[in-house]
Design an enzyme around this catalytic site. Structure first.
Site, PDB file in Angstrom:
ATOM      1  CE  LYS A  41      -3.842   1.848   2.616  1.00  0.00           C
ATOM      2  NZ  LYS A  41      -4.890   1.457   3.664  1.00  0.00           N
ATOM      3  CB  SER A  56      -7.807   3.089   3.495  1.00  0.00           C
ATOM      4  OG  SER A  56      -6.537   3.279   3.449  1.00  0.00           O
ATOM      5  CB  SER A  71      -8.681   0.448   5.493  1.00  0.00           C
ATOM      6  OG  SER A  71      -9.527   1.686   5.891  1.00  0.00           O
TER       7      SER A  71
END
Length: 468
Positions: free
Chosen positions: A85, A158, A182
């Protein structure tokens, strides 16, 4: 195991491709090239990557192959392509955290989780898109990842890029973060397995924070077995993160067999009041599956989940305002509406307001620990509304029932910091994924992972893939 064709490689589970690389049926370079080719083909449609790190990925794959040729195998992640991420620092690529303000930020060091993945031999394919600052909405000037099952279906909050890339066969595992859901919400939306570890189990050093006391870093994978492999690599104390736990790290991949049938708690009243029909039907099927495995399911009363979910926004807002103090309000015009709205919530609270929130959170944590002393696992959905569409989720801020259905299964578990695994557990009438969630007590990741593995041995939902 038969050597797969190039077209079969992307949907292998991590442990399967690891075996093929270790036994030299496939080279890491071959696997990496197959994934990069797939990314090039599908990314214009899916928009899951903020940065594709093709050049460095090829170099890491060649290094993995060279080590293996000399008899040096680093473990189950050796030569396996993964993605992270884009809130985890990488010294060789920008870390934008879903913002425009930090889009060109180039850190000079890797986040601890990235460094540990690399030390374990993983090949980093790139950085995955996220909502602005890891809150609920994507920045208006940046793309939104597209759910590979259905373009009109929500791809999650997210860690949406992580969910989309893992589900679409663009990486064999990804890292996500979970502050209010998330990891679990995009895992649910995209039909992958997501593990939110105990708070402090995984270092947050080098991670762009949303709300530090609520932030968790964890794996998003095809299976519980794969999640155990990734957690093994990233877990453990980090001197650079004093909040990381000193608890010893078990051998997660070697503890995937349950030593006894777990006791599972389920709050029927909570489910009936807040979750939709598709979700409740999935939960009923999940209970039938686990009771068929010999697990005992008990009726429990969850302690104040509604209030904990309602209070989460204010708790998060205070910490987020602190994280962004250097750029907000001085550069407020560069923020999107969702993140700036959260910061304003935090800035608007008094010290007395915040004190009351902290007292309420401590009370909730105590009551959750008391509940988990009587059961092994708590069953919840990954999300309380079955595979919502983008159109539905546009009303999240104004639809109180929808907001409760989305936040009640997730935000309270961040408030108390307990570990949880999200498991593909069914499909809607339109063929999009549904997911169950199993929550454990503090540092019970071996049990949570073993339970997830047992469920996936008895079901095949996690083996289904979107038709691209």
């Amino acid at each position: 195991m038969t050597t797969p064709t190039t077209s079969e490689i992307p949907f292998l589970e991590l442990h399967e491709v690891s075996t093929l690389i270790r036994t030299r049926q496939l080279s890491s370079r071959e696997v990496t090239e197959a994934m990069l080719e797939r990314i090039e083909h599908l990314e214009p449609r899916l928009q899951s990557f903020a940065t594709v790190m093709a050049e460095s990925a090829r170099a890491e794959a060649d290094r993995a192959d060279s080590l293996l040729a000399r008899g040096n195998w680093l473990g189950d992640l050796h030569g396996v392509p993964v993605a992270v991420k884009d809130l985890a620092n990488t010294h060789d690529a920008p870390t934008g955290a879903g913002t425009t303000i930090h889009a060109e930020f180039r850190p000079d060091f890797d986040a601890t989780v990235v460094a540990r993945l690399r030390s374990a031999g993983a090949v980093i394919l790139g950085k995955l898109r996220l909502t602005e600052g890891a809150f609920t909405g994507h920045h208006p000037d940046l793309p939104t990842p597209v759910n590979p099952w259905d373009a009109d279906t929500w791809s999650g909050v997210s860690s949406s890029g992580s969910g989309v890339a893992t589900a679409a066969g663009l990486c064999f595992a990804s890292l996500g973060s979970d502050t209010g859901g998330s990891i679990r919400l995009p895992s649910s939306a995209n039909g992958v397995t997501g593990l939110k570890p105990t708070w402090g189990r995984v270092s947050r050093h080098g991670i762009f924070a949303l709300a530090p006391s609520l932030d968790h870093i964890g794996p998003m994978t095809r299976s519980s077995r794969d999640a155990a492999i990734v957690l093994q690599a990233i877990a453990g104390h980090d001197p650079a993160d004093p909040t990381s736990s000193l608890e010893p790290v078990p051998d997660y991949p070697q503890q995937l067999l349950l030593d006894r049938a777990p006791v599972v708690g389920f709050d029927h009243a909570l489910a009936e009041e807040h979750f939709d029909a598709a979700t409740n039907a999935m939960l009923k099927d999940t209970i039938e599956t686990v009771t068929g495995l010999g697990w005992r399911v008990l009726e429990v009363e969850t302690p104040g989940f509604e209030a904990a979910a309602e209070e989460w926004t204010a708790l998060c807002g205070v910490e987020t305002a602190g994280v962004h103090a250097e750029t907000y309000p001085s550069r407020a015009a560069e923020y999107g509406p969702d993140l700036s709205g959260l910061i304003e919530v935090g800035r608007g609270l008094t010290a007395v307001d915040y004190h009351r929130l902290l007292e309420s959170r401590r009370d909730f944590i105590g009551r959750m620990r008391a509940l988990m002393a009587d059961i092994d696992l708590l069953l919840l959905p990954g999300i309380g509304v079955g595979s919502p569409t983008i159109a539905q989720m546009a009303n999240l801020g104004s639809d109180q029932k929808l907001f409760a259905a989305v936040t009640i299964p997730t935000a309270p578990i961040d408030n108390c910091g307990m570990p949880s695994i999200t498991l593909p557990a069914g499909f809607t009438d339109r063929g999009t994924p549904l997911a169950a969630q199993l929550v454990g007590g503090d540092f019970t990741e071996p049990l949570v992972l073993a339970a997830g593995h047992a469920f996936q041995q008895a079901t095949d939902f996690h083996t289904s893939h979107p038709e691209m």
